[in-house]
Design a protein around this motif. Sequence first.
Motif, PDB file in Angstrom:
ATOM      1  N   ALA A  18      80.748  18.592  19.229  1.00 15.38           N
ATOM      2  CA  ALA A  18      80.513  18.581  20.671  1.00 15.38           C
ATOM      3  C   ALA A  18      81.786  18.205  21.427  1.00 15.38           C
ATOM      4  CB  ALA A  18      79.386  17.612  21.006  1.00 15.38           C
ATOM      5  N   GLU A  21      83.972  21.184  21.437  1.00 13.10           N
ATOM      6  CA  GLU A  21      83.448  22.164  22.399  1.00 13.10           C
ATOM      7  C   GLU A  21      83.817  21.782  23.817  1.00 13.10           C
ATOM      8  OE1 GLU A  21      81.339  25.408  23.924  1.00 13.10           O
ATOM      9  OE2 GLU A  21      81.612  24.997  21.795  1.00 13.10           O
ATOM     10  N   GLY A  27      85.682  26.072  26.308  1.00 18.26           N
ATOM     11  CA  GLY A  27      84.408  25.365  26.157  1.00 18.26           C
ATOM     12  C   GLY A  27      83.978  24.697  27.447  1.00 18.26           C
ATOM     13  N   THR A  28      82.730  24.272  27.467  1.00 20.37           N
ATOM     14  CA  THR A  28      82.183  23.562  28.622  1.00 20.37           C
ATOM     15  C   THR A  28      81.443  22.312  28.166  1.00 20.37           C
ATOM     16  OG1 THR A  28      80.095  24.763  28.547  1.00 20.37           O
ATOM     17  CG2 THR A  28      81.851  25.732  29.881  1.00 20.37           C
ATOM     18  N   GLY A  31      77.969  23.307  27.140  1.00 20.75           N
ATOM     19  CA  GLY A  31      77.972  23.810  25.766  1.00 20.75           C
ATOM     20  C   GLY A  31      78.021  22.674  24.755  1.00 20.75           C
ATOM     21  N   PHE A  34      74.504  21.123  24.580  1.00 23.36           N
ATOM     22  CA  PHE A  34      73.600  21.960  23.777  1.00 23.36           C
ATOM     23  C   PHE A  34      73.972  21.928  22.295  1.00 23.36           C
ATOM     24  CE2 PHE A  34      72.280  23.982  27.788  1.00 23.36           C
ATOM     25  CZ  PHE A  34      70.908  23.896  27.600  1.00 23.36           C
ATOM     26  N   THR A  35      75.250  21.865  22.004  1.00 23.98           N
ATOM     27  CA  THR A  35      75.676  21.750  20.609  1.00 23.98           C
ATOM     28  C   THR A  35      75.125  20.468  19.989  1.00 23.98           C
ATOM     29  OG1 THR A  35      77.687  23.011  21.013  1.00 23.98           O
ATOM     30  CG2 THR A  35      77.681  21.587  19.080  1.00 23.98           C
TER      31      THR A  35
END
Length: 114
Positions: A18, A21, A27-28, A31, A34-35
């Motif tokens: 994460a 990400e 990446g955000t 994201g 959610f990861t």
Amino acid sequence: MFIHLVVIGWLYVVVMMAVAEATNTTGTVLGAIFTFLLYGLAPVALVVYLMGTPGRRRAIKQREADAQEAARRAAAEATKATEATAAKEPEDSGLPDQRGEAPADAVPPVRKET
């Protein structure tokens, strides 16, 4: 104890995924969230729940066995109390037919006058 090490290790790997990400140029943060949720918390929660099933079953069986034993003891004590009261003479309740006496007629029979 071993399952705790696996859970901690997996969550560490997912946190690192994460972070990668979130800090990547493409990446955000969404994201990364959610990861963490989909690769970390959801699978770990499922595995921990499934691994805890035998322990929950044992606990349920133990509670049922304890309740059954308590019911047996209560029934035995009730039987002893009933036998003890049956051995004593019955108390006079003031009601008819409680001491084995024949019932008396409430209204005497009426005869014809001749």
